[in-house]
Design a protein around this motif. Structure first.
Motif, PDB file in Angstrom:
ATOM      1  N   THR A 208       0.854  -1.187   0.000  1.00  0.00           N
ATOM      2  CA  THR A 208       0.000   0.000   0.000  1.00  0.00           C
ATOM      3  C   THR A 208       0.894   1.242   0.000  1.00  0.00           C
ATOM      4  OG1 THR A 208      -1.782  -1.117   1.175  1.00  0.00           O
ATOM      5  CG2 THR A 208      -1.747   1.285   1.294  1.00  0.00           C
ATOM      6  N   VAL A 209       0.597   2.170  -0.899  1.00  0.00           N
ATOM      7  CA  VAL A 209       1.426   3.366  -1.063  1.00  0.00           C
ATOM      8  C   VAL A 209       0.673   4.608  -0.606  1.00  0.00           C
ATOM      9  CG1 VAL A 209       2.573   4.869  -2.743  1.00  0.00           C
ATOM     10  CG2 VAL A 209       2.745   2.401  -2.970  1.00  0.00           C
ATOM     11  N   VAL A 210       1.380   5.481   0.105  1.00  0.00           N
ATOM     12  CA  VAL A 210       0.892   6.835   0.383  1.00  0.00           C
ATOM     13  C   VAL A 210       1.842   7.768  -0.353  1.00  0.00           C
ATOM     14  CG1 VAL A 210       0.471   8.603   2.118  1.00  0.00           C
ATOM     15  CG2 VAL A 210      -0.117   6.224   2.599  1.00  0.00           C
ATOM     16  N   ALA A 211       1.366   8.374  -1.446  1.00  0.00           N
ATOM     17  CA  ALA A 211       2.243   9.165  -2.307  1.00  0.00           C
ATOM     18  C   ALA A 211       2.622  10.501  -1.690  1.00  0.00           C
ATOM     19  CB  ALA A 211       1.578   9.385  -3.671  1.00  0.00           C
ATOM     20  N   SER A 212       1.732  11.066  -0.866  1.00  0.00           N
ATOM     21  CA  SER A 212       2.006  12.363  -0.239  1.00  0.00           C
ATOM     22  C   SER A 212       1.589  12.298   1.223  1.00  0.00           C
ATOM     23  CB  SER A 212       1.250  13.482  -0.961  1.00  0.00           C
ATOM     24  OG  SER A 212       1.474  14.720  -0.322  1.00  0.00           O
ATOM     25  N   LEU A 213       2.575  12.105   2.095  1.00  0.00           N
ATOM     26  CA  LEU A 213       2.282  11.948   3.518  1.00  0.00           C
ATOM     27  C   LEU A 213       1.624  13.184   4.111  1.00  0.00           C
ATOM     28  CD1 LEU A 213       5.384  10.055   4.921  1.00  0.00           C
ATOM     29  CD2 LEU A 213       3.009   9.420   5.226  1.00  0.00           C
ATOM     30  N   GLY A 214       2.049  14.345   3.649  1.00  0.00           N
ATOM     31  CA  GLY A 214       1.533  15.578   4.236  1.00  0.00           C
ATOM     32  C   GLY A 214       0.104  15.887   3.849  1.00  0.00           C
ATOM     33  N   GLU A 215      -0.401  15.288   2.757  1.00  0.00           N
ATOM     34  CA  GLU A 215      -1.716  15.655   2.243  1.00  0.00           C
ATOM     35  C   GLU A 215      -2.750  14.530   2.334  1.00  0.00           C
ATOM     36  OE1 GLU A 215      -1.025  16.911  -1.729  1.00  0.00           O
ATOM     37  OE2 GLU A 215       0.207  18.645  -1.166  1.00  0.00           O
ATOM     38  N   ASP A 216      -2.319  13.298   2.516  1.00  0.00           N
ATOM     39  CA  ASP A 216      -3.244  12.167   2.520  1.00  0.00           C
ATOM     40  C   ASP A 216      -3.975  12.105   3.857  1.00  0.00           C
ATOM     41  OD1 ASP A 216      -4.490   9.630   2.511  1.00  0.00           O
ATOM     42  OD2 ASP A 216      -3.021   8.902   1.068  1.00  0.00           O
ATOM     43  N   GLU A 217      -5.269  12.385   3.838  1.00  0.00           N
ATOM     44  CA  GLU A 217      -6.043  12.446   5.073  1.00  0.00           C
ATOM     45  C   GLU A 217      -6.335  11.071   5.656  1.00  0.00           C
ATOM     46  OE1 GLU A 217      -9.506  14.814   4.487  1.00  0.00           O
ATOM     47  OE2 GLU A 217      -8.375  16.665   4.118  1.00  0.00           O
ATOM     48  N   SER A 218      -6.005   9.993   4.929  1.00  0.00           N
ATOM     49  CA  SER A 218      -6.167   8.662   5.499  1.00  0.00           C
ATOM     50  C   SER A 218      -5.074   8.349   6.516  1.00  0.00           C
ATOM     51  CB  SER A 218      -6.158   7.600   4.392  1.00  0.00           C
ATOM     52  OG  SER A 218      -4.871   7.491   3.805  1.00  0.00           O
ATOM     53  N   VAL A 219      -4.034   9.163   6.533  1.00  0.00           N
ATOM     54  CA  VAL A 219      -2.962   9.023   7.523  1.00  0.00           C
ATOM     55  C   VAL A 219      -3.329   9.861   8.740  1.00  0.00           C
ATOM     56  CG1 VAL A 219      -0.497   9.360   7.981  1.00  0.00           C
ATOM     57  CG2 VAL A 219      -1.275   8.715   5.681  1.00  0.00           C
TER      58      VAL A 219
END
Length: 523
Positions: A208-219
């Motif tokens: 599973t990839v999170v391409a933008s840690l600062g913007e992904d609200e699932s994090v």
């Protein structure tokens, strides 16, 4: 402007020394997206769009000589090479469009960067896989993955978590690299059972990839904030899997946004499978080599178990005689005492259970028979097997629903037991640790079967439980091959090779001696 300048292939502006534009040719109009009839008489700062450096207008504030500059103009989305050449009564500004050349350079640089990253990544993964082969414990496996991935210059840090048995939470096991504040926030989120990308990787069973840690609200927000402060851009979460069992997860963090290519995701998926295989192997080695083992006896009355459901409210009894894990399913062989019912009726009842995908009657006799059954791994029995347990006995019926499983002593037996009893209608009846006597049946069996490959052992076990070796046979070679998902000739090859090794062990002969005797004496 003279005719030669007007039709020149490059842009030319004629400017007064004080920076006021007098004229320009068609090429200059096109490059600057202006109408010379409109901008003539305007300052150079008005005619030229803004750039980061703004060096062209600055040059006319101190016109001391020639100037050559290449800049990007966002408003035009162009790179322009500008040469400023003073003359006696004017200053000439020559313009060339360098956009295509710049983009080719950027593409070349990007390809070189990708190649460099791919080369390092390939070597890194090869090192990880090599070290995994040598790892002897789950702790070694976690340390190997973290040290290799977190110690490289293409990833910032890596951490490995172990999945809590029977639950969706994971526990931090190891970490390496520049973890900063992000790892602290991850640990806190694990304690709070927060929704993490690593947990989603476990649920999906794939990277599973999170391409933008600062913007992904699932994090979770605390992790996003910490990642921003630590300069982290993206992450890749990879489950550690073996068949349908998910033993844990590795989280890999990088500084760049969208840092993980499709090729990297695929490669890391292989790493996750190899790590899962290594974890499963360490568990099996631990059980095989242990001087002491733990026997766990449970009462298992949950209808999620097909055997419990099939014997409920009847006088029937089912004894599980063999269990073989095959990826995401269990191949089971059972003896059924069906009282007034036929074994065919029992097989039909079992096949109606949602966890059962296939049944086959192997043999039938008065009052019962034997049945081959394939069930999904997501059952109480499957959970125990997938956590490294070896089923010693399992009996289901009106009198009792009881299973005895053998576990390595270094397993967290309490955690496994708690997970099963929380999730299913089950209770621990007994737990005892015993020393393995060298002359026990189990020890002899382990010594003999150690000669077999995994496929040979699987083929022999399946054929034995399927009554292939009985006379008359309860199953044909085709039946056994179908249960294993292989061809008939492949099955016979594994059976012959396995039988030769077992006979060599029984008659105290090595494989080399057997081969030599066959080639020299058996002619």
């Amino acid at each position: 402007m003279d005719t030669g300048f007007a039709h020149a292939p490059i842009g030319i502006l004629e400017v007064r020394p004080d920076g006021v534009v007098r004229d320009g040719n068609d090429a200059a109009e096109t490059l600057l997206s202006v109408d010379m009839g409109t901008v003539a008489g305007e300052s150079i700062a008005t005619v030229f769009p803004d750039s980061v450096e703004g060096r062209v207008p600055q040059a006319f504030e101190t016109p001391d000589g020639e100037l050559s500059v290449e800049e990007y103009y966002p408003e035009l989305d162009r790179w322009l090479a500008v040469d400023i050449v003073p003359a006696e009564e004017a200053v000439y500004v020559y313009l060339r469009d360098e956009t295509d050349n710049r983009r080719r350079e950027q593409q070349r640089d990007a390809l070189q960067s990708d190649l460099h990253r791919l080369t390092i990544g390939t070597e890194l993964i090869a090192d990880v896989l090599g070290d995994l082969v040598a790892a002897s414990t789950r702790e070694d496996i976690a340390e190997t993955i973290c040290t290799q991935l977190g110690g490289t210059d293409i990833y910032e840090f890596a951490w490995v978590g172990e999945r809590a048995v029977g639950a969706e939470t994971i526990v931090l096991q190891a970490a390496a690299g520049t973890t900063g504040r992000t790892l602290d926030r991850i640990e806190a989120a694990l304690d709070d059972d927060a929704d993490l990308p690593e947990l989603r990787a476990i649920e999906r069973g794939e990277p599973t990839v999170v391409a933008s840690l600062g913007e992904d609200e699932s994090v979770p927000e605390p992790i996003r904030r910490a990642a921003f402060a630590d300069g982290l851009g993206s992450l890749l979460a990879v489950p550690l899997t073996y068949g349908s069992s998910v033993y844990g997860v590795v989280g890999v963090y990088a500084t760049e946004r969208d840092a993980f290519t499709a090729r990297e995701r695929e490669t890391f998926g292989t790493v996750g499978e190899m790590a899962g295989f290594a974890i499963n192997a360490t568990r099996n080695r631990s059980l095989l080599a242990a001087d002491r083992v733990v026997e766990l006896t449970l009462r298992l009355s949950d209808p999620a178990t097909p055997f419990v459901a099939a014997t409920a409210d009847t006088d029937a009894r089912i004894d599980v005689t063999g269990v073989i894990q095959q990826g995401e399913q269990l191949l089971c062989y059972v003896d059924a005492a069906t009282a007034c019912r036929s074994v065919e009726a029992m097989a039909t009842t079992l096949s109606a259970h949602e966890a059962v995908t296939e049944t086959r009657v192997v043999a039938e006799h008065d009052g019962g028979g034997s049945i081959e059954l394939i069930q999904r791994i997501e059952t109480p029995l499957g959970q125990l097997v997938s956590q490294g347990g070896t089923v010693q006995s399992a009996t289901f019926g009106a009198a009792d629903d009881r299973i005895v499983v053998e576990l390595p002593p270094d397993e967290d037996v309490r955690r496994i037991a708690d997970a099963i009893t929380r999730r299913y209608d089950a209770a621990v009846l007994a737990k005892r640790e015993r020393r393995r006597d060298e002359q026990t049946t189990g020890a002899v069996r382990d010594t003999v079967t150690a000669r077999l490959t995994d496929r040979q052992a699987e083929a022999l076990r399946t054929a034995f439980f399927a009554d292939y070796f009985e006379s008359p046979r309860g199953s044909t070679a085709e039946d056994v091959a179908t249960a294993l998902g292989i061809t008939g000739p492949t099955l016979l090859h594994h059976l012959r090779a396995g039988q030769r090794k077992l006979l060599a062990a029984v008659f105290d002969a090595t494989d080399e001696q057997t081969d030599s005797g066959r080639s020299n004496g058996d002619r």
